[in-house]
Design a protein around this motif. Structure first.
Motif, PDB file in Angstrom:
ATOM      1  N   ILE A 174       0.842  -1.200   0.000  1.00 30.46           N
ATOM      2  CA  ILE A 174       0.000   0.000   0.000  1.00 30.46           C
ATOM      3  C   ILE A 174       0.878   1.251   0.000  1.00 30.46           C
ATOM      4  CG2 ILE A 174      -1.636   1.361   1.363  1.00 30.46           C
ATOM      5  CD1 ILE A 174      -2.891  -1.384   2.229  1.00 30.46           C
ATOM      6  N   ALA A 175       1.905   1.258   0.841  1.00 31.38           N
ATOM      7  CA  ALA A 175       2.814   2.407   0.900  1.00 31.38           C
ATOM      8  C   ALA A 175       3.503   2.622  -0.442  1.00 31.38           C
ATOM      9  CB  ALA A 175       3.848   2.198   2.007  1.00 31.38           C
ATOM     10  N   PHE A 176       3.958   1.543  -1.072  1.00 29.60           N
ATOM     11  CA  PHE A 176       4.619   1.647  -2.367  1.00 29.60           C
ATOM     12  C   PHE A 176       3.670   2.212  -3.425  1.00 29.60           C
ATOM     13  CE2 PHE A 176       5.568  -0.276  -6.519  1.00 29.60           C
ATOM     14  CZ  PHE A 176       6.821   0.278  -6.741  1.00 29.60           C
ATOM     15  N   GLN A 177       2.442   1.721  -3.427  1.00 26.32           N
ATOM     16  CA  GLN A 177       1.474   2.195  -4.424  1.00 26.32           C
ATOM     17  C   GLN A 177       1.116   3.660  -4.197  1.00 26.32           C
ATOM     18  OE1 GLN A 177      -1.205  -0.958  -3.623  1.00 26.32           O
ATOM     19  NE2 GLN A 177      -0.462  -2.208  -5.300  1.00 26.32           N
ATOM     20  N   LEU A 178       0.977   4.060  -2.956  1.00 24.94           N
ATOM     21  CA  LEU A 178       0.702   5.468  -2.658  1.00 24.94           C
ATOM     22  C   LEU A 178       1.852   6.345  -3.138  1.00 24.94           C
ATOM     23  CD1 LEU A 178      -0.855   5.065   0.880  1.00 24.94           C
ATOM     24  CD2 LEU A 178      -2.046   5.923  -1.145  1.00 24.94           C
ATOM     25  N   THR A 179       3.078   5.882  -2.937  1.00 26.70           N
ATOM     26  CA  THR A 179       4.246   6.618  -3.417  1.00 26.70           C
ATOM     27  C   THR A 179       4.205   6.738  -4.937  1.00 26.70           C
ATOM     28  OG1 THR A 179       5.577   5.884  -1.540  1.00 26.70           O
ATOM     29  CG2 THR A 179       6.772   6.664  -3.483  1.00 26.70           C
ATOM     30  N   SER A 180       3.878   5.633  -5.612  1.00 26.33           N
ATOM     31  CA  SER A 180       3.806   5.632  -7.074  1.00 26.33           C
ATOM     32  C   SER A 180       2.776   6.619  -7.599  1.00 26.33           C
ATOM     33  CB  SER A 180       3.450   4.234  -7.583  1.00 26.33           C
ATOM     34  OG  SER A 180       4.480   3.337  -7.289  1.00 26.33           O
ATOM     35  N   LEU A 181       1.740   6.848  -6.803  1.00 27.39           N
ATOM     36  CA  LEU A 181       0.682   7.772  -7.196  1.00 27.39           C
ATOM     37  C   LEU A 181       0.978   9.214  -6.777  1.00 27.39           C
ATOM     38  CD1 LEU A 181      -2.358   5.515  -6.264  1.00 27.39           C
ATOM     39  CD2 LEU A 181      -1.677   6.203  -8.579  1.00 27.39           C
ATOM     40  N   GLY A 182       2.126   9.420  -6.132  1.00 25.91           N
ATOM     41  CA  GLY A 182       2.495  10.764  -5.691  1.00 25.91           C
ATOM     42  C   GLY A 182       1.790  11.212  -4.430  1.00 25.91           C
ATOM     43  N   ARG A 183       1.198  10.285  -3.715  1.00 26.05           N
ATOM     44  CA  ARG A 183       0.469  10.601  -2.473  1.00 26.05           C
ATOM     45  C   ARG A 183       1.407  10.362  -1.290  1.00 26.05           C
ATOM     46  NH1 ARG A 183      -4.924   7.301  -4.003  1.00 26.05           N
ATOM     47  NH2 ARG A 183      -5.372   7.575  -1.787  1.00 26.05           N
ATOM     48  N   PHE A 184       2.418  11.226  -1.191  1.00 22.79           N
ATOM     49  CA  PHE A 184       3.551  11.014  -0.308  1.00 22.79           C
ATOM     50  C   PHE A 184       3.213  11.069   1.176  1.00 22.79           C
ATOM     51  CE2 PHE A 184       5.355  12.835  -4.285  1.00 22.79           C
ATOM     52  CZ  PHE A 184       5.914  11.654  -4.750  1.00 22.79           C
ATOM     53  N   HIS A 185       2.323  11.947   1.578  1.00 25.87           N
ATOM     54  CA  HIS A 185       1.958  12.022   3.000  1.00 25.87           C
ATOM     55  C   HIS A 185       1.250  10.745   3.434  1.00 25.87           C
ATOM     56  CE1 HIS A 185       3.277  16.112   3.648  1.00 25.87           C
ATOM     57  NE2 HIS A 185       2.665  16.479   2.519  1.00 25.87           N
ATOM     58  N   GLU A 186       0.370  10.242   2.598  1.00 26.69           N
ATOM     59  CA  GLU A 186      -0.320   8.982   2.902  1.00 26.69           C
ATOM     60  C   GLU A 186       0.666   7.824   2.901  1.00 26.69           C
ATOM     61  OE1 GLU A 186      -4.322   8.385   0.915  1.00 26.69           O
ATOM     62  OE2 GLU A 186      -3.518  10.105  -0.211  1.00 26.69           O
TER      63      GLU A 186
END
Length: 64
Positions: free
Chosen positions: A32-44
């Motif tokens: 989940i953290a990796f996918q959020l990073t990939s989407l540019g949702r860095f705080h999440e």
């Protein structure tokens, strides 16, 4: 044809469903953290990494 972002959003949704079943899964939380990073949702993503570290502080997956 789906874009890479659409595919990542779908994968994220699937992993979030898995997280509802097994909230202590280090692999799911890390994904989940990796996918959020990939989407540019860095705080999440950072919050998700922190959750992963809380679950398993000795696992390198939370620190990736």
């Amino acid at each position: 044809m789906k874009s890479e972002q659409d595919k990542t959003e779908e994968a994220l949704a699937g992993h979030r469903q898995g997280d509802e079943i097994d909230a202590l899964s280090v692999v799911l939380n890390s994904n989940i953290a990796f996918q959020l990073t990939s989407l540019g949702r860095f705080h999440e993503a950072l919050a998700q990494h922190e959750k992963t570290i809380t679950i398993a502080p000795a696992s390198p997956m939370g620190y990736a």
